[in-house]
Enzyme design. Structure first.
Site, PDB file in Angstrom:
ATOM      1  CG  ASP A   1      -1.808  -1.204   1.302  1.00 51.13           C
ATOM      2  OD1 ASP A   1      -2.587  -1.394   0.358  1.00 51.13           O
ATOM      3  OD2 ASP A   1      -1.715  -1.967   2.279  1.00 51.13           O
TER       4      ASP A   1
ATOM      5  CE1 TYR B   1       2.916 -10.996   0.755  1.00 51.94           C
ATOM      6  CE2 TYR B   1       2.402 -12.138  -1.289  1.00 51.94           C
ATOM      7  CZ  TYR B   1       2.445 -10.971  -0.543  1.00 51.94           C
ATOM      8  OH  TYR B   1       2.018  -9.796  -1.088  1.00 51.94           O
TER       9      TYR B   1
ATOM     10  CD  GLU C   1      -1.328  -3.098  -6.714  1.00 55.76           C
ATOM     11  OE1 GLU C   1      -2.205  -3.730  -6.096  1.00 55.76           O
ATOM     12  OE2 GLU C   1      -1.513  -1.951  -7.171  1.00 55.76           O
ATOM     13  CG  ASP C   2       5.476  -0.995  -6.026  1.00 55.93           C
ATOM     14  OD1 ASP C   2       5.007  -0.425  -7.024  1.00 55.93           O
ATOM     15  OD2 ASP C   2       6.571  -0.681  -5.527  1.00 55.93           O
ATOM     16  CB  SER C   3       7.997  -6.412  -5.595  1.00 54.35           C
ATOM     17  OG  SER C   3       7.075  -7.389  -5.165  1.00 54.35           O
TER      18      SER C   3
ATOM     19  CD  GLN D   1       8.970   2.480  -3.418  1.00 51.52           C
ATOM     20  OE1 GLN D   1       9.024   3.667  -3.748  1.00 51.52           O
ATOM     21  NE2 GLN D   1       7.844   1.806  -3.437  1.00 51.52           N
TER      22      GLN D   1
HETATM   23  O1  TRH Z   1       4.632  -6.024   0.703  1.00 50.51           O
HETATM   24  P1  TRH Z   1       3.703  -6.652  -0.247  1.00 50.51           P
HETATM   25  O2  TRH Z   1       3.357  -8.034   0.038  1.00 50.51           O
HETATM   26  O3  TRH Z   1       2.407  -5.789  -0.342  1.00 50.51           O
HETATM   27  C1  TRH Z   1       1.107  -6.347  -0.406  1.00 50.51           C
HETATM   28  C2  TRH Z   1       0.561  -6.259  -1.794  1.00 50.51           C
HETATM   29  O4  TRH Z   1       0.651  -4.972  -2.351  1.00 50.51           O
HETATM   30  C3  TRH Z   1      -0.865  -6.700  -1.795  1.00 50.51           C
HETATM   31  O5  TRH Z   1      -1.426  -6.541  -3.080  1.00 50.51           O
HETATM   32  C4  TRH Z   1      -1.641  -5.904  -0.787  1.00 50.51           C
HETATM   33  O6  TRH Z   1      -2.934  -6.335  -0.774  1.00 50.51           O
HETATM   34  C5  TRH Z   1      -1.002  -6.083   0.568  1.00 50.51           C
HETATM   35  O7  TRH Z   1       0.332  -5.642   0.512  1.00 50.51           O
HETATM   36  C6  TRH Z   1      -1.726  -5.321   1.643  1.00 50.51           C
HETATM   37  O8  TRH Z   1       4.336  -6.629  -1.733  1.00 50.51           O
HETATM   38  P2  TRH Z   1       4.554  -5.437  -2.757  1.00 50.51           P
HETATM   39  O9  TRH Z   1       3.261  -4.954  -3.297  1.00 50.51           O
HETATM   40  O10 TRH Z   1       5.528  -5.912  -3.718  1.00 50.51           O
HETATM   41  O11 TRH Z   1       5.204  -4.267  -1.923  1.00 50.51           O
HETATM   42  C7  TRH Z   1       6.524  -4.285  -1.469  1.00 50.51           C
HETATM   43  C8  TRH Z   1       7.117  -2.892  -1.546  1.00 50.51           C
HETATM   44  O12 TRH Z   1       8.355  -2.861  -0.871  1.00 50.51           O
HETATM   45  C9  TRH Z   1       7.413  -2.455  -2.976  1.00 50.51           C
HETATM   46  O13 TRH Z   1       7.161  -1.061  -3.101  1.00 50.51           O
HETATM   47  C10 TRH Z   1       8.905  -2.713  -3.139  1.00 50.51           C
HETATM   48  C11 TRH Z   1       9.374  -2.380  -1.757  1.00 50.51           C
HETATM   49  N1  TRH Z   1      10.637  -2.980  -1.329  1.00 50.51           N
HETATM   50  C12 TRH Z   1      11.667  -2.125  -0.978  1.00 50.51           C
HETATM   51  O14 TRH Z   1      11.516  -0.885  -1.063  1.00 50.51           O
HETATM   52  N2  TRH Z   1      12.821  -2.655  -0.520  1.00 50.51           N
HETATM   53  C13 TRH Z   1      13.034  -4.004  -0.402  1.00 50.51           C
HETATM   54  O15 TRH Z   1      14.112  -4.425   0.019  1.00 50.51           O
HETATM   55  C14 TRH Z   1      11.963  -4.868  -0.817  1.00 50.51           C
HETATM   56  C15 TRH Z   1      12.147  -6.356  -0.724  1.00 50.51           C
HETATM   57  C16 TRH Z   1      10.776  -4.317  -1.253  1.00 50.51           C
END
Ligand code: TRH
Length: 400
Positions: free
Chosen positions: A18, A214, A294-296, A276
């Site tokens: 988010d 996960y 979603e974002d990664s 990020q």
């Molecule tokens: O953390 P997430 O599992 O987020 C999830 C999903 O968005 C899901 O759709 C939502 O419903 C839930 O949250 C509540 O995975 P996501 O979306 O990839 O987000 C991870 C963020 O962290 C992304 O912006 C990349 C960032 N990131 C870093 O900045 N540094 C890191 O070392 C890593 C591993 C990730």
């Protein structure tokens, strides 16, 4: 061009998706489109993990051209912005809603939805939802993978930065791309000498894989497969919930950032959670990326290396429909063998069981997948979520 003031509201549910999406959007609207952006976040400590400049004790601060505000309850009296983005149905503060309704010309208000490749998204994108009691209308705004959706978040210069990073074997200070990524680790890892930069030195046949997922029963299968692989596998895994399971595979009860674990042909480096932009570099520097949420997941598509998606699991299993909807779109135009290999591995990874054959088939198709991923990224790049949001504002805002 109109440059609206913009309030983005983000409630951190769990994980980082988010705030990851909201921070990316906020920066783009501010830096690329010149909007005055306030980002309201209820959990600044989580935010600080991916943006270390954020001070979780402050009510208000500025970062990257964005005003970051702590979203507290009750909500202090605030004049609403012209464009209000409620992220992922996080529910605006009632005080703020009332202030919106009092304005002679209420703001343009959208709910930014979660990303899905399902077909129904096109029909729901931009649908209005009148407020039950106030004179306000909220619009649903869906990111997506087709022209009839809101598109994806992509910075203007991302591909140029990616290409420069990937094509320069040595940076100005004389270090290889591989070493630059290793900088994310607090201490230099004990990598073989000379430099482990791609294609150089002792590890020319090594496969470098980032692993962000996960908890997953299939993780142990995967680590087994890599440990027994014919050529070395270097896995870069950020700290997180799946780490204890990985540590157990190496006979450890615990692992932490900067640990290096070895079994058979597998070397696993535990990475700290990095900001990020560094995470993008990690994706660019790896041969294969395991991503989640979603974002990664979107960033791996921009990295255009073969990737494996662990979708955010939902209780009722609807995530599997979303997974298949994406695979169908992504595999369109992909050679049959590669499409079959990708589908089998992704189904297995999300279903909690994978075999050596699934991995081998996917791995054998990596060049085809890389070329396909590059073409996919180029196609998707034409539909910018930030720009579409602004265009929607321009069409919907009352004309002076
Ligand atoms: O953390 P997430 O599992 O987020 C999830 C999903 O968005 C899901 O759709 C939502 O419903 C839930 O949250 C509540 O995975 P996501 O979306 O990839 O987000 C991870 C963020 O962290 C992304 O912006 C990349 C960032 N990131 C870093 O900045 N540094 C890191 O070392 C890593 C591993 C990730």
């Amino acid at each position: 061009m109109t440059k609206p003031s913009c309030d983005i509201f983000c409630a951190v549910v769990d994980n980082y998706g988010d705030i990851g999406v909201c921070w990316r959007l906020a920066r783009q609207l501010a830096q690329e489109h010149g909007c005055a952006v306030r980002l309201w976040v209820d959990d600044l400590a989580s935010f600080a993990r991916l943006c270390p400049e954020v001070d979780a004790r402050l009510d208000s601060q500025h970062d990257c051209g964005v005003e970051v505000r702590h979203w507290r309850k009750p909500f202090a009296e605030t004049a609403p912005a012209q464009f209000v983005i409620e992220a992922f149905a996080c529910t605006l503060p009632p005080e703020y809603l009332a202030a919106m309704a009092r304005l002679p010309q209420p703001p343009v208000w959208v709910n930014l939805e979660y990303l899905s490749a399902e077909d129904w998204v096109e029909g729901c994108h931009k649908l209005p939802s009148p407020h039950p009691s106030l004179p306000l209308v909220k619009y649903f705004f869906f990111p997506g993978f087709t022209e009839k959706t809101g598109g994806l978040l992509l910075e203007n210069d991302l591909f140029a930065r990616r290409d420069a990073f990937q094509s320069s074997p040595l940076s100005l200070d004389g270090r290889g791309a591989g070493e630059r990524v290793q900088d994310v680790m607090p201490q230099p890892p004990p990598l073989p000498n000379p430099s482990p930069a791609r294609g150089e030195g002792l590890c020319a046949d090594e496969t470098r894989i980032s692993l962000f997922c996960y908890k997953n029963p299939a993780l142990t299968d995967l680590l087994h497969i890599w440990a027994q692989a014919a050529a070395p596998v270097r896995c870069l895994m950020p700290e997180g919930r799946a780490l204890p399971q990985a540590a157990a595979f190496f006979g450890k009860t615990h692992a932490a950032a900067s640990d290096v674990l070895q079994r058979g042909n597998l070397t696993l480096h535990v990475l700290p959670f990095v900001e990020q932009d560094r995470y993008d570099e990690l994706l660019w520097d790896c041969d294969i990326n395991f991503v989640r949420g979603e974002d990664s997941f979107v960033r791996a598509q921009w990295a255009a290396q073969p990737f494996v998606w662990h979708i955010y699991p939902q209780h009722d299993g609807v995530h599997l429909q979303k997974l298949r909807a994406f695979m169908e779109k992504f595999c369109d135009g992909l050679a049959t063998e590669a499409a079959r290999a990708l589908t089998a591995l992704w189904e297995g990874w999300n279903g909690g069981r994978i075999s050596g054959e699934m991995w081998d088939d996917f791995f054998a198709c990596r060049d085809v997948l890389r070329r396909h991923g590059m073409a996919w990224a180029e196609r998707q790049a034409g539909n910018s979520l930030a720009l579409n949001l602004l265009n929607f504002y321009r069409q919907s805002a009352p004309k002076p």
